[in-house]
Design a protein around this motif. Structure first.
Motif, PDB file in Angstrom:
ATOM      1  N   SER A  58       0.203  -6.230   3.891  1.00 56.72           N
ATOM      2  CA  SER A  58       0.384  -5.077   4.803  1.00 56.72           C
ATOM      3  C   SER A  58      -0.392  -5.098   6.019  1.00 56.72           C
ATOM      4  O   SER A  58      -1.453  -5.754   5.992  1.00 56.72           O
ATOM      5  N   PRO A  59       0.128  -4.243   7.115  1.00 56.05           N
ATOM      6  CA  PRO A  59      -0.841  -4.463   8.219  1.00 56.05           C
ATOM      7  C   PRO A  59      -2.175  -3.558   8.036  1.00 56.05           C
ATOM      8  O   PRO A  59      -2.909  -3.495   9.107  1.00 56.05           O
ATOM      9  N   SER A  60      -2.136  -2.747   7.198  1.00 57.33           N
ATOM     10  CA  SER A  60      -3.080  -1.847   6.879  1.00 57.33           C
ATOM     11  C   SER A  60      -4.561  -2.489   6.023  1.00 57.33           C
ATOM     12  O   SER A  60      -3.880  -3.122   4.908  1.00 57.33           O
ATOM     13  N   ALA A  61      -5.720  -2.156   6.364  1.00 53.93           N
ATOM     14  CA  ALA A  61      -6.811  -2.940   5.849  1.00 53.93           C
ATOM     15  C   ALA A  61      -7.023  -2.230   4.372  1.00 53.93           C
ATOM     16  O   ALA A  61      -7.654  -2.464   3.527  1.00 53.93           O
ATOM     17  N   SER A  62      -6.106  -1.009   4.361  1.00 57.91           N
ATOM     18  CA  SER A  62      -6.412  -0.425   3.232  1.00 57.91           C
ATOM     19  C   SER A  62      -5.252  -0.401   1.956  1.00 57.91           C
ATOM     20  O   SER A  62      -5.030   0.249   1.193  1.00 57.91           O
ATOM     21  N   VAL A  63      -4.658  -1.736   2.321  1.00 58.69           N
ATOM     22  CA  VAL A  63      -3.377  -2.130   1.488  1.00 58.69           C
ATOM     23  C   VAL A  63      -3.904  -2.209  -0.269  1.00 58.69           C
ATOM     24  O   VAL A  63      -5.145  -2.559  -0.409  1.00 58.69           O
ATOM     25  N   THR A  64      -3.071  -1.744  -1.083  1.00 60.33           N
ATOM     26  CA  THR A  64      -3.372  -1.583  -2.360  1.00 60.33           C
ATOM     27  C   THR A  64      -2.211  -2.115  -3.231  1.00 60.33           C
ATOM     28  O   THR A  64      -1.074  -2.466  -2.675  1.00 60.33           O
ATOM     29  N   ILE A  65      -2.302  -2.099  -4.527  1.00 62.61           N
ATOM     30  CA  ILE A  65      -0.988  -2.820  -5.297  1.00 62.61           C
ATOM     31  C   ILE A  65      -0.231  -1.514  -5.899  1.00 62.61           C
ATOM     32  O   ILE A  65       0.728  -1.835  -6.664  1.00 62.61           O
ATOM     33  N   SER A  66      -0.622  -0.328  -5.554  1.00 61.79           N
ATOM     34  CA  SER A  66       0.311   0.711  -5.931  1.00 61.79           C
ATOM     35  C   SER A  66      -0.121   2.047  -5.188  1.00 61.79           C
ATOM     36  O   SER A  66      -1.047   2.237  -4.405  1.00 61.79           O
ATOM     37  N   GLY A  67       0.766   3.045  -5.333  1.00 57.83           N
ATOM     38  CA  GLY A  67       0.559   4.388  -4.738  1.00 57.83           C
ATOM     39  C   GLY A  67       1.104   4.287  -3.401  1.00 57.83           C
ATOM     40  O   GLY A  67       1.804   3.637  -2.708  1.00 57.83           O
ATOM     41  N   ALA A  68       0.469   5.218  -2.447  1.00 52.59           N
ATOM     42  CA  ALA A  68       0.849   5.500  -1.122  1.00 52.59           C
ATOM     43  C   ALA A  68       0.530   4.200  -0.093  1.00 52.59           C
ATOM     44  O   ALA A  68       1.352   4.193   0.989  1.00 52.59           O
ATOM     45  N   THR A  69      -0.427   3.419  -0.218  1.00 53.57           N
ATOM     46  CA  THR A  69      -0.773   2.392   0.523  1.00 53.57           C
ATOM     47  C   THR A  69      -0.272   1.054  -0.068  1.00 53.57           C
ATOM     48  O   THR A  69      -0.927   0.176   0.268  1.00 53.57           O
ATOM     49  N   LYS A  70       0.572   1.027  -0.940  1.00 52.84           N
ATOM     50  CA  LYS A  70       0.960   0.037  -1.644  1.00 52.84           C
ATOM     51  C   LYS A  70       1.567  -0.953  -0.585  1.00 52.84           C
ATOM     52  O   LYS A  70       2.433  -0.705   0.238  1.00 52.84           O
ATOM     53  N   GLY A  71       1.354  -2.484  -0.543  1.00 55.23           N
ATOM     54  CA  GLY A  71       1.700  -3.429   0.148  1.00 55.23           C
ATOM     55  C   GLY A  71       3.214  -3.894  -0.199  1.00 55.23           C
ATOM     56  O   GLY A  71       3.600  -3.536  -1.087  1.00 55.23           O
ATOM     57  N   PHE A  72       3.603  -4.619   0.771  1.00 49.40           N
ATOM     58  CA  PHE A  72       5.112  -5.446   0.212  1.00 49.40           C
ATOM     59  C   PHE A  72       4.698  -6.677  -0.881  1.00 49.40           C
ATOM     60  O   PHE A  72       3.718  -7.369  -0.558  1.00 49.40           O
ATOM     61  N   PRO A  73       5.397  -6.692  -1.869  1.00 48.88           N
ATOM     62  CA  PRO A  73       4.972  -7.668  -3.161  1.00 48.88           C
ATOM     63  C   PRO A  73       5.513  -8.852  -2.600  1.00 48.88           C
ATOM     64  O   PRO A  73       6.531  -9.063  -1.945  1.00 48.88           O
ATOM     65  N   LEU A  74       4.593 -10.160  -2.817  1.00 45.37           N
ATOM     66  CA  LEU A  74       5.118 -11.318  -2.765  1.00 45.37           C
ATOM     67  C   LEU A  74       4.874 -11.991  -4.069  1.00 45.37           C
ATOM     68  O   LEU A  74       3.780 -12.027  -4.599  1.00 45.37           O
ATOM     69  N   TYR A  75       5.967 -12.327  -4.704  1.00 41.34           N
ATOM     70  CA  TYR A  75       5.880 -13.023  -6.257  1.00 41.34           C
ATOM     71  C   TYR A  75       5.637 -14.397  -6.087  1.00 41.34           C
ATOM     72  O   TYR A  75       5.812 -15.006  -5.213  1.00 41.34           O
ATOM     73  N   LYS A  76       5.299 -14.954  -7.195  1.00 38.33           N
ATOM     74  CA  LYS A  76       5.125 -16.305  -7.485  1.00 38.33           C
ATOM     75  C   LYS A  76       6.255 -17.232  -7.052  1.00 38.33           C
ATOM     76  O   LYS A  76       7.348 -16.877  -7.216  1.00 38.33           O
TER      77      LYS A  76
END
Length: 106
Positions: A58-76
């Motif tokens: 994410s462009p946000s330093a507050s990126v998380t793996i869930s919720g409102a600040t969840k980033g874009f997923p990049l899978y294996k």
């Protein structure tokens, strides 16, 4: 003056070239870069998920793996190329550390 795609132009040959490294992504958000700081005049990022865990970016330093600040997923075995310029982007991993290959392109 913008960058040229012509390899005979001096603006293509100035400054550092592309850098690449294997980087570990942890459970805390960190900036996507190779080394201690972004390369000067960075134009793009390339990231390949070389590990088993999903990472989120994410462009946000507050990126998380869930919720409102969840980033874009990049899978294996997936990758992305972003024309981000000198702007910071961040990533985070869910339950464990995973390896990614990061390239910064001038």
């Amino acid at each position: 003056m913008g960058k040229s795609l012509n390899p005979n132009r001096t603006d293509v040959l100035e400054g550092p070239g592309a850098v690449q490294a294997v980087v570990t992504v942890g459970t805390s958000a960190s900036e996507i870069k190779v080394g201690a700081s972004r390369i000067p005049n960075r134009q793009a990022l390339m990231v390949y998920n070389d590990g088993n865990a999903t990472i989120f970016y994410s462009p946000s330093a507050s990126v998380t793996i869930s919720g409102a600040t969840k980033g874009f997923p990049l899978y294996k075995d997936q990758f992305f190329i972003l024309p981000v310029g000198d702007q910071p982007w961040y990533y985070i991993c869910g339950s464990s550390n995973t390896s990614v290959i990061v390239s910064e392109v001038p």
